[in-house]
Write a protein that holds these residues in place. Structure first.
Motif, short mmCIF file in Angstrom:
data_model
loop_
_atom_site.label_atom_id
_atom_site.label_comp_id
_atom_site.label_asym_id
_atom_site.label_seq_id
_atom_site.Cartn_x
_atom_site.Cartn_y
_atom_site.Cartn_z
N LEU A 72 0.78 -1.08 -0.13
CA LEU A 72 -0.10 -0.07 -0.07
C LEU A 72 0.85 1.35 0.05
O LEU A 72 0.50 2.26 -0.76
CB LEU A 72 -1.02 -0.07 1.16
CG LEU A 72 -2.24 -1.06 1.36
CD1 LEU A 72 -2.89 -0.97 2.65
CD2 LEU A 72 -2.98 -0.91 0.03
N LEU A 73 2.03 1.29 0.72
CA LEU A 73 2.65 2.39 0.71
C LEU A 73 3.12 2.63 -0.63
O LEU A 73 3.42 3.82 -1.00
CB LEU A 73 3.99 2.04 1.75
CG LEU A 73 5.10 3.08 1.65
CD1 LEU A 73 4.69 4.54 2.28
CD2 LEU A 73 6.36 2.52 2.48
N LYS A 74 3.84 1.69 -1.25
CA LYS A 74 4.21 1.63 -2.73
C LYS A 74 3.34 2.37 -3.40
O LYS A 74 3.58 3.35 -4.50
CB LYS A 74 4.92 0.43 -3.19
CG LYS A 74 5.58 0.54 -4.52
CD LYS A 74 6.16 -0.82 -4.96
CE LYS A 74 6.58 -0.80 -6.43
NZ LYS A 74 7.04 -2.10 -6.89
N ARG A 75 2.07 2.02 -3.55
CA ARG A 75 0.90 2.60 -4.20
C ARG A 75 0.63 3.97 -4.12
O ARG A 75 0.51 4.83 -4.93
CB ARG A 75 -0.14 1.72 -4.22
CG ARG A 75 -0.10 0.19 -4.86
CD ARG A 75 -1.51 -0.52 -4.16
NE ARG A 75 -2.74 -0.11 -4.22
CZ ARG A 75 -3.75 -0.77 -3.71
NH1 ARG A 75 -3.60 -1.98 -3.52
NH2 ARG A 75 -5.00 -0.21 -3.79
N ILE A 76 0.89 4.35 -2.58
CA ILE A 76 0.76 5.73 -2.53
C ILE A 76 1.84 6.71 -2.97
O ILE A 76 1.66 7.49 -3.48
CB ILE A 76 0.57 5.74 -1.05
CG1 ILE A 76 -1.07 5.12 -0.42
CG2 ILE A 76 0.44 7.38 -0.71
CD1 ILE A 76 -1.09 5.18 1.17
N HIS A 92 5.86 2.70 7.91
CA HIS A 92 5.49 2.90 6.59
C HIS A 92 4.53 4.20 6.48
O HIS A 92 4.88 5.00 5.64
CB HIS A 92 4.50 1.81 5.88
CG HIS A 92 5.28 0.75 5.83
ND1 HIS A 92 6.53 0.71 5.38
CD2 HIS A 92 4.95 -0.70 5.60
CE1 HIS A 92 6.97 -0.67 5.17
NE2 HIS A 92 6.06 -1.32 5.41
N PRO A 93 3.70 4.76 7.41
CA PRO A 93 2.92 5.94 7.39
C PRO A 93 3.87 6.95 7.76
O PRO A 93 3.99 8.05 7.06
CB PRO A 93 1.96 5.80 8.40
CG PRO A 93 2.11 4.60 9.14
CD PRO A 93 2.96 3.70 8.30
N PRO A 148 4.49 -6.02 6.92
CA PRO A 148 5.25 -5.87 8.50
C PRO A 148 4.96 -7.31 9.04
O PRO A 148 5.92 -7.68 9.86
CB PRO A 148 4.11 -4.87 8.76
CG PRO A 148 3.96 -3.93 7.74
CD PRO A 148 3.63 -5.01 6.60
N ALA A 149 3.93 -7.98 8.98
CA ALA A 149 4.03 -9.36 9.45
C ALA A 149 5.27 -10.38 9.14
O ALA A 149 5.76 -10.87 10.03
CB ALA A 149 2.79 -10.04 9.25
N GLY A 150 5.79 -10.05 8.04
CA GLY A 150 6.87 -10.72 7.38
C GLY A 150 7.98 -10.11 8.34
O GLY A 150 8.95 -10.69 8.84
#
Length: 276
Positions: A72-76, A92-93, A148-150
């Motif tokens: 999602l970060l990459k998409r934003i 990420h945020p 992040p779970a990874g």
């Protein structure tokens, strides 16, 4: 009369155009222009309930999509229009804040890592590390960096190094990154990805959020959930960010997520409240 009607219509049209130029949203705009929410996949069930509860109060239109936070970060960053981002970490945020795409990240929930195990794996908190290290154990994780779970699973591996020499490198080498990546196999619609992975015997033990483990067990009742021992325990802090130039209705949604009602819904799904 026709001429008067034409003049009246022109006058009304001019008034509406003036309102749009001044940026004043009409009632239609307030209820039909969606708030674009992007949230970590682990939040899907809880966030859908939060959105439903919020819409009853506000009549707001919320368009939610769920995916691993790193993706999602990459998409934003690549330009996708998003109003509010609910991430499974603070990192990420914060990257968006550092890029001046938002002002402040707020922690809104916490989670813990648990192990899901097949019913024929004799897993306990006490023998967890030995079981993960055993050559015959298929160990599943999500994909670091993308999800992040990874990253949290890799933090468990780093802690293991303090208990057994070479544990970190052994676990990283054997971990099967089964979910959360751009190339990960997608489960059928409305299936929990962890329940689906375990049901198909892709792993003997899977490290994921405790909240995900509960949802997986609801779908595959034979699965066991095992807490990580204190020396391996890893927690997850979830961050919320309203992005720059967001839909003006977004702030109220963020406040609802942080409100007692929003927090109660998160608690019902096993999330813990943010640190004071």
């Amino acid at each position: 009369m026709a001429k008067q009607g034409l003049v009246l219509a022109f006058s009304l049209g001019a008034t509406l155009m003036a309102g749009m130029v001044q940026g004043a949203p009409t009632h239609s705009e307030a209820t039909t222009v969606p708030i674009e929410l992007r949230a970590a996949g682990s939040l899907k069930a809880a966030m859908n309930d939060i959105i439903a509860a919020y819409q009853v109060k506000s009549q707001a239109n919320v368009a939610a999509q769920y995916a691993p936070s790193g993706l999602l970060l990459k998409r934003i960053q690549e330009g996708e229009r998003v109003d509010i981002f609910a991430s499974a970490n603070m990192k990420h945020p914060q990257a968006l804040v550092d890029a001046e795409a938002g002002e402040k990240v707020q922690m809104f929930a916490r989670n813990q890592l648990c192990a899901i195990a097949q019913d024929d794996v004799p897993l306990t908190s006490a023998n967890l590390l030995d079981t993960l290290l055993a050559p015959q154990t298929k160990l599943g994780t999500s994909t670091p960096k993308a999800d992040p779970a990874g990253d949290y699973a890799w933090a468990v591996f780093a802690k293991a190094e303090a208990i057994k020499t070479n544990a970190k490198s052994i676990l990283e080498a054997k971990a099967l990154q089964l979910t959360g990546g751009p190339e990960s196999a997608k489960p059928p619609k409305d299936r929990n990805p962890y329940g689906w992975v375990m049901e198909n015997k892709q792993a003997d033990v899977f490290l994921t959020y405790c909240t995900n483990a509960v949802l997986a067990q609801k779908e595959v009742s034979s699965l066991k959930i095992v807490a990580l021992p204190p020396e391996l325990a890893v927690g997850a802090d979830y961050g919320l960010l309203v992005l720059k130039d967001a839909n003006r209705a977004t702030k109220a949604l963020a406040e609802f997520i942080l409100s007692p009602e929003g927090q109660a819904i998160l608690t019902d799904y096993g999330f813990q409240p943010p640190k004071k």
